[in-house]
Design a protein around this motif. Structure first.
Motif, PDB file in Angstrom:
ATOM      1  N   THR A  64     -74.258  20.023   2.863  1.00  0.00           N
ATOM      2  CA  THR A  64     -72.919  20.412   3.285  1.00  0.00           C
ATOM      3  C   THR A  64     -72.317  19.370   4.232  1.00  0.00           C
ATOM      4  O   THR A  64     -73.045  18.694   4.961  1.00  0.00           O
ATOM      5  N   ALA A  65     -71.015  19.258   4.193  1.00  0.00           N
ATOM      6  CA  ALA A  65     -70.334  18.366   5.138  1.00  0.00           C
ATOM      7  C   ALA A  65     -69.024  19.008   5.546  1.00  0.00           C
ATOM      8  O   ALA A  65     -68.372  19.673   4.748  1.00  0.00           O
ATOM      9  N   TYR A  66     -68.663  18.832   6.806  1.00  0.00           N
ATOM     10  CA  TYR A  66     -67.435  19.428   7.331  1.00  0.00           C
ATOM     11  C   TYR A  66     -66.574  18.327   7.938  1.00  0.00           C
ATOM     12  O   TYR A  66     -67.023  17.592   8.819  1.00  0.00           O
ATOM     13  N   LEU A  82     -66.533  10.995   6.514  1.00  0.00           N
ATOM     14  CA  LEU A  82     -67.124  11.442   5.262  1.00  0.00           C
ATOM     15  C   LEU A  82     -68.547  10.894   5.121  1.00  0.00           C
ATOM     16  O   LEU A  82     -69.505  11.639   4.883  1.00  0.00           O
ATOM     17  N   SER A  85     -71.040  12.178   7.994  1.00  0.00           N
ATOM     18  CA  SER A  85     -71.504  13.572   7.945  1.00  0.00           C
ATOM     19  C   SER A  85     -72.415  13.792   6.746  1.00  0.00           C
ATOM     20  O   SER A  85     -73.411  14.510   6.847  1.00  0.00           O
ATOM     21  N   ILE A  86     -72.123  13.156   5.646  1.00  0.00           N
ATOM     22  CA  ILE A  86     -72.995  13.353   4.487  1.00  0.00           C
ATOM     23  C   ILE A  86     -74.364  12.704   4.697  1.00  0.00           C
ATOM     24  O   ILE A  86     -75.397  13.299   4.429  1.00  0.00           O
ATOM     25  N   PRO A 140     -70.252  10.552  -1.888  1.00  0.00           N
ATOM     26  CA  PRO A 140     -70.911  11.859  -2.005  1.00  0.00           C
ATOM     27  C   PRO A 140     -71.612  12.076  -3.351  1.00  0.00           C
ATOM     28  O   PRO A 140     -72.745  12.547  -3.391  1.00  0.00           O
ATOM     29  N   ILE A 151     -73.453  18.837  -3.559  1.00  0.00           N
ATOM     30  CA  ILE A 151     -72.864  18.713  -2.216  1.00  0.00           C
ATOM     31  C   ILE A 151     -71.598  19.557  -2.139  1.00  0.00           C
ATOM     32  O   ILE A 151     -70.861  19.663  -3.117  1.00  0.00           O
ATOM     33  N   ILE A 153     -68.194  19.771   0.318  1.00  0.00           N
ATOM     34  CA  ILE A 153     -67.494  19.110   1.425  1.00  0.00           C
ATOM     35  C   ILE A 153     -66.283  19.949   1.824  1.00  0.00           C
ATOM     36  O   ILE A 153     -65.417  20.225   0.992  1.00  0.00           O
ATOM     37  N   VAL A 183     -70.198  17.451  -6.782  1.00  0.00           N
ATOM     38  CA  VAL A 183     -69.587  17.660  -5.465  1.00  0.00           C
ATOM     39  C   VAL A 183     -68.453  18.687  -5.582  1.00  0.00           C
ATOM     40  O   VAL A 183     -67.612  18.578  -6.466  1.00  0.00           O
ATOM     41  N   TYR A 185     -65.356  20.799  -3.432  1.00  0.00           N
ATOM     42  CA  TYR A 185     -64.531  20.669  -2.235  1.00  0.00           C
ATOM     43  C   TYR A 185     -63.945  22.007  -1.816  1.00  0.00           C
ATOM     44  O   TYR A 185     -63.529  22.812  -2.641  1.00  0.00           O
TER      45      TYR A 185
END
Ligand SMILES: Nc1ncnc2c1ncn2[C@@H]1O[C@H](COP(=O)(O)OP(=O)(O)OP(=O)(O)O)[C@@H](O)[C@H]1O
Ligand SMILES: [Mg+2]
Length: 365
Positions: A64-66, A82, A85-86, A140, A151, A153, A183, A185
């Motif tokens: 996960t990425a925020y 980006l 965080s990834i 990503p 993933i 995001i 990925v 979003y």
């Protein structure tokens, strides 16, 4: 002495996260099915809290990425947030993450800095804007393939993408997103009208590929229960009527409800004299700089009068209201509403902030 349980300046997490079960489930299922999702609501309704809770629910199965677009001030910042965080979330061992990063996006000059607490931070710097941005946006998918794990995001306050290099970035992001099968979003934003424009306008229909979710206020019964429990558990008594009074004012607006409870809790805790909700509210709205700023930012007299009529729960389109509040005509009302909505002051023909509503009501007294 227990802490005030109604801390309103933080995101709501874990036990403090009230309800939203339906929304959480829907978000998690949508992401798991591989579809992108866009969440919108006026400010302070709980989007960021909901996103963080959703990401936590997905952590076991997804990287996960925020990304908070409030903190992204340039295209280079976006690449940096980006990628870092990834990388940090995908790799437990910093070395491994860093060597993959160098392999894939070397031209972005990745650097790697140990932190005082034994962790590391990763950052990148863009040199050639166009080429590097594309690489960053493709990163990503590369990580997902390498790690054999999908993933997700989250891009919070996504409408702020318009303040970066607008159309080009949007176009690039859209085309990259379409190629990424590993990925998903999660977009969210509070400038509803701006999101809608991005959503609807023909030449850049960004959100056509996403599911759209409108986030409402928290259902009042659940929120009341939470409030009563938290007063009880911290040993502060609150009468049922008073809880009713709080919700008559806030109508379940997440942040303002908590803020009002926060002050009431403090007052009840420090002196056992009878405190009145109205009295506390009065002090709060008098000291709220934001409210006065909002009011002053509205230059048009018709818009101000429209807000007054709205604050008094009038039917804006009736002849009586138009006459009494000097709103000129139904089409003037409509134009005012549109403009106020664009500014985030009203949403679906209601004043978003219940404190602003109270403040306006008092103006005319
Ligand atoms: N489900 C919830 N249960 C309890 N409190 C909540 C919930 N969601 C949000 N809140 C409270 O509402 C406030 C705003 O939450 P949050 O920052 O998540 O909203 P937001 O929509 O992202 O706001 P902003 O427009 O400022 O980005 C915080 O005080 C938070 O604690
Ligand atoms: Mg937020």
């Amino acid at each position: 002495m227990p802490n005030n349980p109604f801390e309103y300046r933080l995101l709501a997490r874990g036990e403090d996260f009230v309800n939203r079960e339906k929304e959480l489930k829907e978000i998690i299922q949508t992401v798991k099915s591989g579809q992108n999702i866009t969440i919108y609501s006026p400010r302070r309704y709980g989007k960021s809290s909901l996103i963080k809770e959703s990401l936590e629910g997905l952590e076991k199965e997804r990287i996960t990425a925020y990304i908070d677009f409030n903190r992204v001030n340039s295209v280079s910042d976006l690449a940096d947030h980006l990628i870092s965080s990834i990388t940090m979330n995908a790799y437990s061992s910093a070395e491994k993450g860093f060597s993959f990063l160098k392999e894939t996006v070397l031209s972005l000059r990745p650097t790697f800095t140990p932190t005082e607490d034994g962790g590391v931070t990763v950052s990148v710097k863009m040199v050639e804007e166009e080429k590097d941005l594309e690489k960053a946006l493709q990163y990503p998918q590369k990580v997902a393939e390498k790690k054999e794990m999908d993933i997700v995001i989250a891009m919070d306050e996504f409408q702020r993408i318009n303040t970066l290099n607008g159309d080009d970035l949007q176009r690039l992001l859209r085309s990259v997103i379409q190629e990424q099968d590993k990925v998903t979003y999660l977009f969210s934003g509070s400038q509803v009208s701006m999101l809608k424009e991005m959503f609807e306008s023909g030449d850049k229909p960004f959100f056509k590929s996403t599911k759209v979710m409108k986030l409402d206020k928290i259902p009042i019964e659940d929120f009341k229960e939470y409030v009563v429990e938290n007063f009880q558990e911290t040993g502060v008594q609150i009468e049922k009527e008073m809880v009713g009074e709080i919700f008559d004012i806030t109508e379940g607006h997440p942040m303002r409800t908590k803020q009002l409870c926060f002050e009431i809790w403090n007052r009840k805790r420090s002196d056992d004299e009878k405190v009145s909700v109205q009295e506390i509210l009065q002090v709060m709205i008098e000291n709220d700089i934001y409210i006065e700023e909002i009011w002053e930012s509205i230059r048009s007299a018709v818009q101000r009068r429209t807000l007054k009529a709205l604050a008094e729960d009038k039917n804006l389109y009736s002849h009586e209201t138009i006459e009494e509040h000097e709103l000129k005509s139904a089409s003037h009302v409509q134009r005012s509403l549109k403009s106020l909505e664009r500014k985030g002051i009203i949403f679906e023909e209601e004043i978003v902030d219940p404190f602003l509503k109270e403040w306006i009501k008092r103006l005319s007294q």
